[in-house]
Design a protein around this motif. Structure first.
Motif, short mmCIF file in Angstrom:
data_model
loop_
_atom_site.label_atom_id
_atom_site.label_comp_id
_atom_site.label_asym_id
_atom_site.label_seq_id
_atom_site.Cartn_x
_atom_site.Cartn_y
_atom_site.Cartn_z
N VAL A 1 66.24 41.35 -14.70
CA VAL A 1 67.21 42.55 -14.09
C VAL A 1 65.73 42.84 -12.83
N ILE A 2 66.36 44.47 -12.26
CA ILE A 2 65.41 45.33 -11.61
C ILE A 2 65.78 46.87 -12.10
N SER A 3 65.37 47.55 -11.45
CA SER A 3 65.93 48.98 -11.76
C SER A 3 66.73 49.42 -10.26
N LYS B 1 66.56 54.62 -12.25
CA LYS B 1 65.51 54.43 -13.14
C LYS B 1 66.29 53.24 -14.01
N LYS B 2 67.47 52.87 -14.21
CA LYS B 2 67.72 51.84 -15.68
C LYS B 2 67.80 50.31 -14.40
N GLU B 3 67.50 49.19 -15.76
CA GLU B 3 66.94 48.64 -15.13
C GLU B 3 68.10 47.73 -15.33
N ILE B 4 69.25 47.10 -14.57
CA ILE B 4 70.37 46.27 -14.44
C ILE B 4 70.83 45.50 -13.64
N GLY C 1 82.07 47.96 -12.44
CA GLY C 1 81.56 47.11 -12.98
C GLY C 1 80.23 47.39 -14.23
N ILE C 2 79.65 47.76 -13.10
CA ILE C 2 78.33 47.56 -13.13
C ILE C 2 78.53 49.15 -14.45
N SER C 3 77.02 49.80 -15.34
CA SER C 3 77.18 50.84 -16.06
C SER C 3 75.93 51.22 -15.57
N LEU C 4 75.83 52.07 -14.37
CA LEU C 4 74.19 52.77 -13.48
C LEU C 4 74.46 54.58 -14.43
#
Length: 379
Positions: free
Chosen positions: A248-250, A286-289, A376-379
């Motif tokens: 995964v990337i940011s 910046k979160k890699e998800i 559902g993705i926690s950003l």
């Protein structure tokens, strides 16, 4: 246009180098688990047996006067502890492991024979040690005492053997079950990786062919724009070839990739295509998800189906919130799932392999807008 939405300037927004956008993988091989030690559990079990026996003797000492003296109450548990531990580590465990390697048909009779020898050795040693401590070692009385104990209490010592045997077998079963579950988990992870790799192999040509088709439309009428589009495409291809698509990337890097694609499409459609982006302040860009190149098929699908029969400007709005991402367009109305092509199917499957059932993709019509929502993705 909504003033809270920011107009994209593809010339300003650069794609970060791939090495800056490396992320943690979702699939990892589990290589070990905490194995239960048979000897340790046997030691604890034997200590419990000896402690219970000590309190039994102590109870009889006070309820039946004259039956035992203090020497018996103390010596017998100590002797039992010493001999029991020696037999567990020198006789019980080694033979248990050897017998368990044999054919099942041999194991039961051998364990019965093993139990008989264990019980016999235990009885002989414990009375011999008690005789030594009492300083009344009389061979004749020693054999008489052992003989009487054999036909009156042999079964009680045998119970200890089969109790320990049951513990060994139970621990062996638990360890093998954990080992089997570990192997199964690793196999499931490998299968998921293979399936995800198969999806990525479909994503690359899908992305490339659709982008090349867009550039081809520019070649005759706008050769200079086509040249710029090829440069933008090279950045995207460089990323897709160098990146590990299973990682995964940011969100920031994923949006940079998306804007490279949009820049190409805007060269083709010019003022007929408008794209705007709004990100909630609480979202961590910046979160890699994010799985790489996740948004591109969604936007490509919106452009491809949105322009069908549309005579006005196609406006695509992207609204990113902490737990949901909306990609909206004012194009052709959605009838059933006709607008869901191969690109969106691949996106659904990639989301499932990365996040399981916790993240979903929904496509629906709301008033004049076609909405694609990733929830559902926690950003």
């Amino acid at each position: 246009m909504n003033p809270s939405l920011l107009e994209v300037n593809p010339e300003v927004f650069e794609v970060k180098p791939f090495l800056e956008g490396r992320a943690k993988g979702y699939f990892c091989k589990v290589t070990s688990y905490k194995k239960i030690n048979q000897g340790t559990v046997a030691l604890l079990s034997w200590i419990i047996i000896v402690v219970i026996n000590f309190f039994q003797l102590l109870y009889v000492k006070y309820t039946v006067p004259g039956r035992f003296d203090w020497q018996d109450v103390i010596y017998y548990p100590i002797s039992s502890m010493t001999i029991g531990l020696l037999l567990i580590y020198l006789f019980l465990l080694p033979f248990f492991k050897k017998i368990r390697t044999l054919n099942v048909g041999w194991q039961i009779p051998l364990f019965v024979l093993h139990g008989f020898f264990y019980t016999t050795i235990y009885i002989v040693l414990i009375f011999f040690q008690i005789s030594l401590w009492s300083e009344k070692l009389d061979i004749q009385s020693f054999f008489g005492t052992v003989h009487r104990f054999f036909y009156t209490d042999f079964h009680n010592i045998a119970k200890n053997y089969f109790f320990l045997l049951a513990i060994f077998i139970a621990i062996e079963y638990i360890n093998k079950r954990e080992e089997s579950l570990l192997a199964q988990k690793n196999l499931e992870n490998q299968l998921r990786e293979i399936k995800l790799q198969a999806l990525e192999s479909r994503l690359h040509p899908h992305f490339l062919f659709n982008t090349l088709n867009g550039i081809a439309a520019l070649v005759e009428e706008h050769p200079l724009k086509a040249q710029d589009a090829v440069i933008q495409l090279s950045d995207l291809l460089r990323f897709s070839l160098e990146a590990n698509m299973q990682k995964v990337i940011s969100l920031e890097d994923e949006l940079a990739l998306l804007k490279k694609f949009i820049a190409i499409e805007k060269m083709r459609y010019e003022d007929q295509l408008d794209f705007s982006l709004h990100i909630e302040p609480t979202v961590d860009v910046k979160k890699e998800i994010m799985p790489p190149l996740l948004f591109q098929p969604i936007v490509e699908n919106a452009i491809k189906h949105g322009f069908k029969g549309l005579k006005s400007e196609l406006s695509i709005e992207m609204d990113i919130q902490p737990h949901v991402i909306f990609i909206k367009n004012n194009g052709k109305r959605l009838i059933g799932n006709e607008a869901e092509g191969n690109g969106l199917k691949i996106v659904r499957q990639r989301l499932e392999y990365h996040f399981g059932k916790s993240v979903t993709l929904e496509l629906y019509q709301q008033d004049t807008q076609v909405i694609c929502a990733i929830k559902g993705i926690s950003l």
